[in-house]
Design an enzyme around this catalytic site. Structure first.
Site, PDB file in Angstrom:
ATOM      1  N   ASP A   1     -31.165   2.008  34.647  1.00 51.91           N
ATOM      2  CA  ASP A   1     -32.047   2.279  35.781  1.00 51.91           C
ATOM      3  C   ASP A   1     -32.581   3.704  35.651  1.00 51.91           C
ATOM      4  O   ASP A   1     -31.799   4.656  35.541  1.00 51.91           O
ATOM      5  CB  ASP A   1     -31.245   2.125  37.082  1.00 51.91           C
ATOM      6  CG  ASP A   1     -32.092   2.192  38.340  1.00 51.91           C
ATOM      7  OD1 ASP A   1     -33.043   2.996  38.376  1.00 51.91           O
ATOM      8  OD2 ASP A   1     -31.794   1.449  39.303  1.00 51.91           O
TER       9      ASP A   1
ATOM     10  N   GLY B   1     -41.745  -3.207  24.579  1.00 55.57           N
ATOM     11  CA  GLY B   1     -41.582  -2.431  23.356  1.00 55.57           C
ATOM     12  C   GLY B   1     -42.859  -2.056  22.633  1.00 55.57           C
ATOM     13  O   GLY B   1     -42.794  -1.439  21.563  1.00 55.57           O
TER      14      GLY B   1
ATOM     15  N   ASP C   1     -34.758   0.251  29.545  1.00 53.57           N
ATOM     16  CA  ASP C   1     -35.399  -0.598  30.554  1.00 53.57           C
ATOM     17  C   ASP C   1     -34.315  -1.189  31.444  1.00 53.57           C
ATOM     18  O   ASP C   1     -33.193  -1.442  30.987  1.00 53.57           O
ATOM     19  CB  ASP C   1     -36.218  -1.714  29.899  1.00 53.57           C
ATOM     20  CG  ASP C   1     -37.245  -2.306  30.859  1.00 53.57           C
ATOM     21  OD1 ASP C   1     -38.409  -1.867  30.825  1.00 53.57           O
ATOM     22  OD2 ASP C   1     -36.889  -3.206  31.647  1.00 53.57           O
TER      23      ASP C   1
ATOM     24  N   LYS D   1     -45.084   0.195  23.391  1.00 53.97           N
ATOM     25  CA  LYS D   1     -45.260   1.647  23.333  1.00 53.97           C
ATOM     26  C   LYS D   1     -44.155   2.295  22.502  1.00 53.97           C
ATOM     27  O   LYS D   1     -44.388   3.297  21.825  1.00 53.97           O
ATOM     28  CB  LYS D   1     -45.313   2.223  24.748  1.00 53.97           C
ATOM     29  CG  LYS D   1     -46.479   1.654  25.569  1.00 53.97           C
ATOM     30  CD  LYS D   1     -46.487   2.160  26.992  1.00 53.97           C
ATOM     31  CE  LYS D   1     -47.536   1.431  27.821  1.00 53.97           C
ATOM     32  NZ  LYS D   1     -47.160   0.027  28.113  1.00 53.97           N
TER      33      LYS D   1
ATOM     34  N   CYS E   1     -50.152   0.909  34.896  1.00 60.01           N
ATOM     35  CA  CYS E   1     -51.289  -0.002  34.719  1.00 60.01           C
ATOM     36  C   CYS E   1     -51.827  -0.383  36.099  1.00 60.01           C
ATOM     37  O   CYS E   1     -52.128  -1.540  36.378  1.00 60.01           O
ATOM     38  CB  CYS E   1     -50.913  -1.216  33.884  1.00 60.01           C
ATOM     39  SG  CYS E   1     -49.505  -2.170  34.500  1.00 60.01           S
TER      40      CYS E   1
ATOM     41  N   CYS F   1     -38.637   2.645  30.887  1.00 60.84           N
ATOM     42  CA  CYS F   1     -39.315   1.405  31.314  1.00 60.84           C
ATOM     43  C   CYS F   1     -40.049   0.846  30.100  1.00 60.84           C
ATOM     44  O   CYS F   1     -41.258   0.586  30.131  1.00 60.84           O
ATOM     45  CB  CYS F   1     -40.246   1.636  32.494  1.00 60.84           C
ATOM     46  SG  CYS F   1     -39.494   2.572  33.850  1.00 60.84           S
ATOM     47  N   ALA F   2     -39.295   0.673  29.011  1.00 63.37           N
ATOM     48  CA  ALA F   2     -39.864   0.470  27.677  1.00 63.37           C
ATOM     49  C   ALA F   2     -40.261  -0.963  27.357  1.00 63.37           C
ATOM     50  O   ALA F   2     -41.110  -1.185  26.492  1.00 63.37           O
ATOM     51  CB  ALA F   2     -38.862   0.953  26.624  1.00 63.37           C
ATOM     52  N   ALA F   3     -39.626  -1.952  28.002  1.00 67.41           N
ATOM     53  CA  ALA F   3     -39.919  -3.343  27.635  1.00 67.41           C
ATOM     54  C   ALA F   3     -41.385  -3.666  27.928  1.00 67.41           C
ATOM     55  O   ALA F   3     -41.938  -3.160  28.911  1.00 67.41           O
ATOM     56  CB  ALA F   3     -38.992  -4.288  28.402  1.00 67.41           C
TER      57      ALA F   3
END
Length: 429
Positions: A303, A258, A277, A260, A375, A254-256
């Site tokens: 996914d 970017g 992502d 992190k 978050c 779930c990187a987008a």
């Protein structure tokens, strides 16, 4: 400015698309900003963010001052009146200019016959402002949050819920991350001072700097060269807890967009990072961030529930799972979240998070580290989620963050500190 590009009417259309159509402001606003002069873009953003931050108050005022709601094709006028209220209450726009420009907005949205109505409602508000605001101060709408979210916060934080709500209603500070491969934090703070700006280091996160006053990125020393990145302090906690090492195989899931991913590579430039992502469009932001910072990572669309589709049988030394969540910890930064989320979303998100956790855990090597982060400030997505995961996963153990009864670390939003964020550091036995 052309009448069809009336700033107030554009703000009204943006808010309408968020509230009525469920679109995020980050998608709606940029195309509208292209329609106004550069000097007006900041005001357009302020009107959109401000109306969404105070939406329940503005809605309450409309209900008090209008006998029946605007519907159908006239609905945009409802939001145009909100824009008028917001200017009169919260901006330095002179009242006569706020009224004139807002009334003129009716022409831009092809409702010139309603100019008199808009003018009348705004002037009535001016006459009754003190009385109305006194009454509003005792109404349920005063929290500027939807009722379902207020109840959840009250249940989760009996002594802190008002603090969270007040923090959510503030403007956020601007946090930066100094790229340690280029500069020490103290060294870059010196460059910032030379540029006539002041920043403050975070006591816990070694790369984090809070600007005294938010500034455009092009004014920041070395931004284009990759010396610094805009990233909230709490988001920087993810790489701190992950503690990546050179030579390791690391999954950022779930990187987008970017932020992190690039922080991991700043801490461990020789790490082999796979950034995944589900959202193909948002992955373009990952590429942009990697390019600006001169970094390399493998980037894939996928996914999180089906890792075999994007990494085969590969295993990783460390996994960062920044899970899809309600984003209730970043409301001050994205006020549209309050009106886009629904109470029923929380259970659905918690189920999705559990599915992703269960799917990626087998991809972690024995002795490896998984950092679960959100978050969110809601226990269902955070402590409850990790407690349930530990109960059903015998080879998972908590490390550094919390206790088995209260697993993880929950940061709450507030003041000059970071956003609301949750982290749980898990070790595979």
């Amino acid at each position: 400015m052309k009448k069809q590009n009336n700033l107030r009417s554009l703000a009204a259309q943006a808010v309408e698309q968020v509230v009525e159509q469920g679109q995020s402001l980050s998608n709606v606003l940029p195309p509208l900003q292209q329609k106004v002069a550069d000097k007006d873009k900041a005001l357009l953003q302020e009107l959109c963010f401000g109306v969404l931050r105070t939406l329940s108050q503005l809605e309450w005022l409309i209900n008090k001052l209008m006998s029946r709601p605007m519907t159908g094709k006239q609905r945009t006028v409802h939001y145009l009146i909100m824009v008028g209220f917001y200017q009169l209450l919260y901006t330095r726009v002179p009242p006569h200019a706020a009224l004139a420009e807002t009334v003129e907005g009716a022409v831009a949205i092809k409702r010139p016959q309603l100019k008199g109505l808009i003018n009348g409602v705004l002037r009535q508000f001016q006459r009754q402002q003190e009385t109305l605001l006194n009454e509003f101060a005792t109404s349920d709408a005063r929290f500027l949050h939807p009722g379902w979210l207020v109840k959840r916060l009250q249940n989760a934080y009996p002594t802190q819920w008002q603090h969270i709500i007040e923090a959510n209603n503030q403007r956020p500070p601007m946090w930066l991350r100094v790229n340690r491969t280029h500069h020490t934090r103290d060294g870059w703070l010196g460059l910032l001072e030379d540029a006539g700006m002041k920043g403050y280091p975070h006591p816990d996160y070694p790369d984090a700097v809070r600007l005294e006053t938010p500034a455009p990125v092009h004014a920041l020393p070395g931004f284009a060269e990759g010396w610094v990145t805009v990233q909230d302090a709490s988001a920087q906690g993810c790489a701190v807890f992950l503690a990546p090492q050179n030579g390791e195989h690391i999954l950022d899931l779930c990187a987008a967009p970017g932020g992190k991913t690039t922080h991991i590579l700043e801490v461990a430039p020789e790490a082999d990072v796979l950034a995944v992502d589900i959202d193909e469009q948002r992955l373009s932001r990952v590429y942009d961030n990697l390019k600006r910072l001169g970094m390399k990572a493998t980037v894939k669309q996928g996914d999180g529930r089906y890792p075999s589709q994007w990494c085969g049988e590969q295993q990783f030394d460390r996994i960062l799972l920044d899970a899809p969540c309600s984003a209730t910890g970043v409301i001050r930064r994205h006020p549209d979240i309050k009106w886009l989320r629904r109470d029923r979303d929380i259970a659905e998100l918690a189920q999705l998070q559990a599915e992703i956790l269960d799917a990626v855990w087998p991809r972690l090597k024995p002795g490896g580290t998984l950092v679960y982060a959100t978050c969110s400030v809601l226990p269902e997505e955070n402590r409850d989620q990790i407690k349930a995961f530990l109960q059903r996963t015998p080879d998972a153990a908590l490390s550094e963050t919390g206790t088995p009864d209260q697993p993880g670390q929950q940061n709450l939003p507030g003041g000059e500190e970071g956003d609301g964020f949750f982290y749980a550091k898990l070790i595979k036995k």
